[in-house]
Design a protein around this motif. Structure first.
Motif, short mmCIF file in Angstrom:
data_model
loop_
_atom_site.label_atom_id
_atom_site.label_comp_id
_atom_site.label_asym_id
_atom_site.label_seq_id
_atom_site.Cartn_x
_atom_site.Cartn_y
_atom_site.Cartn_z
N ILE A 137 0.86 -1.20 0.00
CA ILE A 137 0.00 0.00 0.00
C ILE A 137 0.89 1.25 0.00
N TYR A 138 1.97 1.20 0.79
CA TYR A 138 2.90 2.33 0.83
C TYR A 138 3.50 2.60 -0.54
N VAL A 139 3.98 1.55 -1.19
CA VAL A 139 4.64 1.73 -2.50
C VAL A 139 3.62 2.21 -3.54
N ARG A 140 2.42 1.68 -3.50
CA ARG A 140 1.41 2.05 -4.50
C ARG A 140 0.87 3.46 -4.28
N THR A 141 0.69 3.85 -3.02
CA THR A 141 0.08 5.17 -2.76
C THR A 141 1.14 6.26 -2.57
N GLY A 142 2.33 5.86 -2.18
CA GLY A 142 3.37 6.85 -1.88
C GLY A 142 3.11 7.59 -0.57
N ASP A 143 2.12 7.14 0.19
CA ASP A 143 1.77 7.79 1.46
C ASP A 143 2.78 7.37 2.53
N GLU A 144 3.56 8.34 3.02
CA GLU A 144 4.65 8.05 3.98
C GLU A 144 4.12 7.43 5.27
N HIS A 145 2.85 7.73 5.59
CA HIS A 145 2.34 7.18 6.84
C HIS A 145 2.29 5.65 6.81
N TRP A 146 2.01 5.09 5.62
CA TRP A 146 1.97 3.63 5.49
C TRP A 146 3.36 3.04 5.74
N LYS A 147 4.37 3.81 5.41
CA LYS A 147 5.73 3.33 5.67
C LYS A 147 5.99 3.28 7.18
N LYS A 148 5.48 4.29 7.87
CA LYS A 148 5.61 4.32 9.33
C LYS A 148 4.91 3.10 9.94
N VAL A 149 3.71 2.82 9.40
CA VAL A 149 2.95 1.65 9.88
C VAL A 149 3.76 0.38 9.64
N THR A 150 4.28 0.24 8.40
CA THR A 150 5.03 -0.96 8.03
C THR A 150 6.25 -1.13 8.93
N LYS A 151 6.98 -0.05 9.15
CA LYS A 151 8.23 -0.15 9.90
C LYS A 151 7.98 -0.54 11.37
N LYS A 201 10.76 -0.58 -4.83
CA LYS A 201 10.19 -1.82 -5.38
C LYS A 201 11.04 -3.03 -4.99
N PHE A 202 12.37 -2.84 -4.98
CA PHE A 202 13.25 -3.94 -4.60
C PHE A 202 13.01 -4.29 -3.13
N HIS A 203 12.85 -3.25 -2.32
CA HIS A 203 12.60 -3.48 -0.89
C HIS A 203 11.28 -4.24 -0.70
N LEU A 204 10.28 -3.81 -1.46
CA LEU A 204 8.97 -4.48 -1.37
C LEU A 204 9.08 -5.95 -1.77
N ALA A 205 9.84 -6.18 -2.87
CA ALA A 205 10.03 -7.57 -3.32
C ALA A 205 10.69 -8.39 -2.22
N ALA A 206 11.67 -7.78 -1.53
CA ALA A 206 12.36 -8.50 -0.44
C ALA A 206 11.38 -8.85 0.68
N THR A 207 10.49 -7.91 0.99
CA THR A 207 9.51 -8.16 2.07
C THR A 207 8.59 -9.32 1.68
N TRP A 208 8.11 -9.31 0.45
CA TRP A 208 7.25 -10.42 -0.01
C TRP A 208 8.02 -11.74 0.02
N LEU A 209 9.30 -11.69 -0.39
CA LEU A 209 10.08 -12.93 -0.42
C LEU A 209 10.36 -13.46 0.98
N VAL A 210 10.48 -12.56 1.96
CA VAL A 210 10.64 -13.02 3.35
C VAL A 210 9.37 -13.76 3.77
N ALA A 211 8.22 -13.17 3.43
CA ALA A 211 6.94 -13.79 3.80
C ALA A 211 6.80 -15.17 3.14
N ILE A 212 7.09 -15.21 1.85
CA ILE A 212 6.96 -16.48 1.11
C ILE A 212 8.00 -17.48 1.63
N GLY A 213 9.23 -16.99 1.84
CA GLY A 213 10.31 -17.87 2.31
C GLY A 213 10.01 -18.45 3.67
#
Lengths: 71, 521
Positions: free
Chosen positions: B44-58, B129-141
């Motif tokens: 959601i953060y990457v798609r919307t660019g809303d910095e608050h979602w990054k705060k939530v994620t972190k 996008k690379f960071h997002l891919a890493a997060t998804w790969l951690v979840a899948i892994g």
């Protein structure tokens, strides 16, 4: 080219560890202590592989298990 | 056999394994689920660019990091125990257990450790996008790592894809895909990981509710609750579907477990499912007649038959049918299985004698016998029954199986209602006014852990006496070691894991109180 990628990856990790937050440092300390306790203390003192430590070959191990399952 | 076994050793070894497995499982389900919740939030953060979602994620990433750091490598101890305490079992299962565990180790190391580093060190250093891919790969892994250990566990519940080699005294894998895609393994994997998703969703909703109760970080809490409740509803529905699938498999491969988890002593057509029940003691009721062994019971008519076979009038075998046999229903008695198991063991004894006397003809004949499909189907599949001296050993702990099953199912449905209620209040922006539900959310966090533990208690206690279904009873699997050592390590583990749990709760509480922080990309 390959060297640049490799050094980039190494620097990525080095920078990451250098800039660890205090929480990150504490967690790494816990991980290292835990790994030491698990792999050095527990593994060596309390958890030898029973069959590997008691018998020298797979044949001897299989004979032991066969004895156990048929007695 | 039983008279040669030190039951104190067996019980302490079982207790130790249960203790380490349950403590290990305290950390695992949160990792399985929260990684996907993180990945959704970061998307959601990457798609919307809303910095608050990054705060939530972190913020949630930090809590994931704590849980991962404290929990990592706690499962290794189980592997040590296999080699030390359960050497007969470890040898007997051969490469079937070894192969999935080796894959798990490699995958966990490369997939998780590589991409977890990108997740934590990569903010500001790699592209979004690379960071997002890493997060998804951690979840899948993380979830794929769980796949392999669950495949190994599923094989113990339903051994398949192998044959027993009397020469090596090991089960050797014939078909890797049959082991991997056994219906029991597929259901177990899906059911277990999605139960982790539910637990993580409850965790996120509970912690977010704490912020709302404190009137802090309202937007953060609201957004976290929306993601977690939607994810929680989807996961809970999927857990229900896979749970239904598991029940249909259990009745086929572990009918005694199904009978025990329902407290069903006498089989019935159109058997009802106990929605709520209290099992009465069986001392005054040695026969445990079906309707007499509950002090209190609310039944859903015909539902057990439907759950087990998809037909409301199907016959569901009870404990007595499985012990005494029921020829009308084509159910073999336990006595007959014991005789067949003893014959299979006798043939193994003959093989041992032939090997000791270098009787090459005898060896050849017996080796051929152990590969003969008729011998395998009629005798070797009951090999474990050959160890059984007392028929009562074949009945698992009925009250424990019953209550763990009903607690798991009851709380599962509670979570569904809980998530739906939360989502409705969150969408209507009424959560802050409903303080009771916020308090309830905090209390629900331990319930999610209790549910998860109940599931494993049922899976492992409900299949007793077997460590490998029908092939090896638990008491035959132990190593002949000093039970005193097992006792010492039991208490050592109890101390170490309790310290880790206290550390987890303390560090996590501190981070939660500190709240989410800005910064990054």
């Amino acid at each position: 080219m390959k060297r640049n990628i490799l050094s980039g990856v190494i620097m990525f990790y080095v920078d990451g560890f250098r800039n660890l937050s205090s929480l990150g440092r504490r967690l790494w300390l816990i991980i290292l202590i835990k790994l030491f306790v698990i792999f050095i203390l527990l593994r060596l003192l309390f958890f030898p592989d029973f069959l590997k430590s008691e018998y020298n070959s797979d044949k001897e191990r299989s004979e032991h298990v066969l004895e156990q399952l048929t007695r | 056999m039983i008279e040669n076994i030190d039951l104190s050793l067996v019980n302490w070894s079982r207790g130790q394994f249960a203790l380490t497995a349950m403590y290990h499982w305290l950390f695992v389900p949160l990792t399985l689920g929260i990684t996907f919740i993180l990945a959704i939030m970061e998307t959601i953060y990457v798609r919307t660019g809303d910095e608050h979602w990054k705060k939530v994620t972190k913020f949630w990433m930090t809590l994931f990091g704590i849980n991962f750091a404290i929990g990592v490598a706690t499962g290794i101890i189980l592997e040590f125990e296999f080699g030390t305490n359960w050497s007969n079992y470890s040898w007997f299962v051969g490469d079937i257990f070894g192969a999935p565990l080796a894959i798990e180790g490699i995958m966990a190391f490369f997939l998780e450790s590589t991409f977890i580093a990108v997740m934590f060190f990569g903010w500001n250093k790699v592209s979004k996008k690379f960071h997002l891919a890493a997060t998804w790969l951690v979840a899948i892994g993380a979830n794929l790592s769980a796949l392999w250990i669950l495949v190994a566990n599923a094989w113990m519940q339903h051994p398949t894809g192998m044959h027993f080699n009397p020469d090596t005294v090991r089960n050797e894998m014939l078909n890797f895909w049959e082991v991997l895609f056994s219906p029991v393994a597929v259901n177990k994997f899906l059911h277990t990981v999605t139960s982790g998703f539910v637990l993580a969703s409850v965790f996120v909703v509970g912690i977010s509710s704490w912020f709302l109760l404190r009137k802090r970080e309202l937007l953060f809490a609201h957004r976290s609750i929306i993601v977690a409740t939607i994810f929680g509803i989807m996961s809970t529905l999927y857990v229900i579907v896979t749970g239904d699938g598991s029940a249909k498999k259990i009745v086929q491969v572990q009918p005694m477990k199904l009978a025990a988890m329902e407290g069903l002593y006498n089989g019935q057509e159109g058997a009802g499912l106990t929605a709520i029940g209290v099992i009465s003691g069986s001392k005054d009721d040695p026969e445990n007649k079906n309707m007499e062994n509950f002090a209190f019971r609310i039944e859903i008519p015909n539902f057990l038959s439907y759950m087990a076979y998809g037909k409301s009038n199907a016959f569901v075998p009870g404990i007595n049918d499985l012990i005494k046999g029921n020829p009308e229903r084509g159910i073999m008695s336990a006595g007959e299985k014991i005789e067949r198991g003893r014959y299979a063991r006798e043939m193994l004894r003959e093989y041992k004698k032939a090997r000791e006397t270098n009787d090459s003809t005898g060896i050849q004949i017996l080796q051929a016998m152990f590969t003969d499909q008729n011998f395998i189907n009629d005798y070797f599949r009951y090999f474990g029954y050959g160890f059984i001296e007392n028929i009562d050993q074949l009945i698992p702990n009925v009250p424990l199986s019953f209550y763990s099953f009903h607690l798991m199912v009851g709380l599962g449905f509670y979570f569904l209602i809980f998530f739906i209620l939360f989502l409705i209040y969150a969408i209507r922006k009424k959560l802050e006014q409903r303080r009771w539900i916020l308090r309830l959310a905090l209390l629900t966090i331990p319930l999610a852990y209790i549910t998860s533990m109940s599931g494993w208690t049922l899976a492992e206690m409900g299949r007793q006496p077997w460590v490998i279904q029908d092939l090896m009873p638990t008491f035959a699997a132990v190593s002949q070691i000093d039970s005193g050592t097992v006792r010492i390590t039991f208490w050592l583990f109890a101390a170490i894991f309790t310290m880790l749990l206290i550390a987890e709760i303390k560090i996590m509480t501190t981070q939660v109180k500190a709240g989410p922080k800005d910064g990054g990309h």
